[in-house]
Write an enzyme that holds these catalytic residues in place. Structure first.
Site, short mmCIF file in Angstrom:
data_model
loop_
_atom_site.label_atom_id
_atom_site.label_comp_id
_atom_site.label_asym_id
_atom_site.label_seq_id
_atom_site.Cartn_x
_atom_site.Cartn_y
_atom_site.Cartn_z
CG ASN A 18 -1.77 1.18 1.38
OD1 ASN A 18 -1.79 2.04 0.50
ND2 ASN A 18 -2.48 1.27 2.50
CE LYS A 48 -0.05 2.81 4.97
NZ LYS A 48 0.08 2.77 6.41
CG HIS A 106 -5.88 1.54 5.27
ND1 HIS A 106 -5.35 2.47 6.14
CD2 HIS A 106 -4.89 0.64 5.05
CE1 HIS A 106 -4.11 2.13 6.42
NE2 HIS A 106 -3.81 1.02 5.77
CD GLU A 116 -3.39 -2.88 7.17
OE1 GLU A 116 -2.23 -3.05 6.80
OE2 GLU A 116 -4.10 -1.92 6.83
N GLY A 171 2.63 1.82 10.86
CA GLY A 171 3.60 2.92 10.71
C GLY A 171 4.38 3.23 11.98
CB SER A 216 5.26 -2.42 12.14
OG SER A 216 4.93 -1.07 12.41
P1 13P Z 1 3.05 -0.04 7.75
O1 13P Z 1 3.60 -1.26 7.08
O2 13P Z 1 3.76 1.22 7.41
O3 13P Z 1 2.89 -0.25 9.24
O4 13P Z 1 1.56 0.18 7.17
C1 13P Z 1 0.68 -0.89 7.17
C2 13P Z 1 -0.51 -0.50 6.41
O5 13P Z 1 -1.26 0.38 6.80
C3 13P Z 1 -0.77 -1.19 5.14
O6 13P Z 1 -2.04 -0.90 4.65
#
Ligand code: 13P
Length: 234
Positions: free
Chosen positions: A7, A9, A91, A160, A166, A196
């Protein structure tokens, strides 16, 4: 067969997305990798990509319309243009930062379900709920399934936990196993873990029972890192 999803983002431009996807595509072809890889670029970088069959490009978001007067949104006509038939819904960043309610999330789910999209549906609890214990956590997740058809055949569920996204702090392996076992009782959809995931924990996470793959943010944004992660899932 595992599922490894990236992802992006709000990262990568149209140009860097193009380079990333072409590079990963070549890597999958050269290394004959069979796992299913998904990449979710930002909307401005969506395009017609010529990829191997196990590399799927999806959208991080869309409004539940074809088109119309919805300033700033894209509808499914914009996805049709690039033959995109895969979408992330629910999400935690959209729920908690962009204030999407469960009602909005379920409207999106049902709209894109009716169009036959592959839906990666995300659930997960914030820290204050986690701290209240397992039954509170499961109750919170259950509410995130309100209005969602858990028997939809083109669904993947991603667990998640919000506090793990993050932060560099992944969910403990036992806790992932516990939640995924509960999810596996609710649905036969493949189950991803996200939060993570990185090179040093991918092998442990991917081998947890009922974990069919991972949804990765930060650690997947550099193509060499993403390639190493993919290699570690073979
Ligand atoms: P991270 O891998 O940065 O923790 O993000 C996970 C996420 O939100 C994937 O959609």
């Amino acid at each position: 067969m595992k599922i490894i999803a990236s992802n992006f983002k709000t990262n990568h431009t149209r140009q860097s997305t193009n380079e990333f996807i072409n590079d990963i595509n070549k890597f999958l072809k050269d290394e004959n990798i069979k796992n299913d890889i998904y990449i979710f670029p930002p909307s401005t970088a969506l395009d017609n990509f010529d990829t191997v069959s196990n590399l799927c490009i999806g959208t991080q978001n869309a409004f539940y319309v074809k088109d119309g007067p919805y300033t700033g949104e894209i509808g499914h006509s914009h996805l049709d243009e690039f033959d995109i038939k895969t979408i992330l819904i629910g999400h935690s960043e959209r729920r908690h930062i962009l204030d999407e309610t469960q009602k909005t999330v379920s409207l999106k789910f049902n709209y894109f379900k009716a169009l036959g999209y592959k839906i990666i549906y995300c659930v997960g609890e914030p820290l204050d709920i986690k701290n209240q214990g397992l039954s509170q956590t499961l109750g919170y997740i259950q509410e995130q399934f309100d209005g969602i058809d858990l028997s939809y055949k083109d669904m993947i569920v991603a667990y998640e936990p919000v506090w793990a996204i993050g932060t560099g702090v992944s969910c403990g392996l036992d806790d992932i196993a516990t939640i995924h076992k509960k999810l596996a009782k609710k649905t036969t959809a493949p189950l991803l873990y996200g939060g993570s995931v990185k090179l040093d924990n991918i092998k442990d996470i991917i081998n947890i029972p009922n974990v069919d793959g991972v949804l990765i943010g930060t650690a997947s944004w550099h193509k060499d890192d993403f390639k190493k992660i993919i290699e570690n899932c073979i």
